[in-house]
Scaffold this motif. Structure first.
Motif, PDB file in Angstrom:
ATOM      1  N   ARG A  52       0.829  -1.213   0.000  1.00 40.46           N
ATOM      2  CA  ARG A  52       0.000   0.000   0.000  1.00 40.46           C
ATOM      3  C   ARG A  52       0.855   1.250   0.000  1.00 40.46           C
ATOM      4  N   THR A 122      -5.406  -8.795   2.505  1.00 41.38           N
ATOM      5  CA  THR A 122      -6.428  -8.057   3.254  1.00 41.38           C
ATOM      6  C   THR A 122      -6.688  -6.657   2.700  1.00 41.38           C
ATOM      7  N   SER A 124      -8.120  -3.515   0.771  1.00 41.62           N
ATOM      8  CA  SER A 124      -9.423  -3.135   0.233  1.00 41.62           C
ATOM      9  C   SER A 124      -9.321  -3.020  -1.287  1.00 41.62           C
ATOM     10  N   GLU A 125     -10.452  -2.969  -1.940  1.00 38.84           N
ATOM     11  CA  GLU A 125     -10.473  -2.910  -3.395  1.00 38.84           C
ATOM     12  C   GLU A 125      -9.708  -1.698  -3.932  1.00 38.84           C
ATOM     13  N   ASP A 126      -9.782  -0.574  -3.217  1.00 41.11           N
ATOM     14  CA  ASP A 126      -9.072   0.619  -3.671  1.00 41.11           C
ATOM     15  C   ASP A 126      -7.613   0.652  -3.215  1.00 41.11           C
ATOM     16  N   ASP A 129      -6.818   0.582   2.356  1.00 40.41           N
ATOM     17  CA  ASP A 129      -6.923  -0.029   3.675  1.00 40.41           C
ATOM     18  C   ASP A 129      -6.447  -1.470   3.609  1.00 40.41           C
ATOM     19  N   GLY A 130      -5.967  -1.960   4.737  1.00 35.96           N
ATOM     20  CA  GLY A 130      -5.525  -3.343   4.799  1.00 35.96           C
ATOM     21  C   GLY A 130      -4.853  -3.623   6.125  1.00 35.96           C
TER      22      GLY A 130
END
Length: 156
Positions: A52, A122, A124-126, A129-130
């Protein structure tokens, strides 16, 4: 084992680095292979490629000898080596102000480094977050190690 750092770092451009305090040069071999390994190593530092482009949890540990790999807990594990000539390391994100970045005490000389990643599934689609986490383990070595992937994460 001694914890040198535990906290969050801003992984701007999906990267964090750890380098000898007196040597600001970082590896620059950006290739598909180095991105897939999630680690680049230069003579005096490493760049970790995160999942990320956000603030991520990071833990840096010092070990007196090479620690045992935990292949079950982590999704991606890669090792390398670099030299820490001063015994002082800088841990930072690519756009951090180094004057306020953490300084970590290590043994001067060649170091082994293992970067273990978990929570890669984990996000998120965008991708904002994770629960991804980054463990960096350091230990003294007789000479810098070549980059070696012990376990590769294959996104599904």
């Amino acid at each position: 084992m001694r914890i040198l750092y535990q906290g969050e770092m801003f992984a701007d451009y999906f990267q964090l680095y750890l380098r000898d305090e007196a040597h600001s040069e970082l590896p620059d071999d950006y290739t598909d292979e180095s991105l897939a390994r999630r680690l680049m190593a230069g003579p005096n530092g490493i760049i970790v490629h995160t999942a990320r482009n956000m603030t991520v949890p990071v833990r840096v540990e010092w070990h007196d000898q090479r620690p045992v790999s935990d292949l079950e807990t982590f999704q991606h594990i890669v090792e390398a080596g670099f030299s820490c000539l001063t015994g002082q390391l800088v841990l930072a994100g690519m756009t951090d102000d180094e004057t306020t970045s953490p300084r970590l005490a290590a043994k001067a000389g060649p170091l082994g480094v293992r970067v273990s990643l978990s929570g890669l599934d984990t996000l998120s689609e965008d991708g904002l977050d994770g629960e991804d986490q980054y463990l960096v383990q350091l230990w003294p070595e007789s000479e810098p190690l070549a980059i070696r992937v012990l376990k590769a994460w294959q996104a599904t």
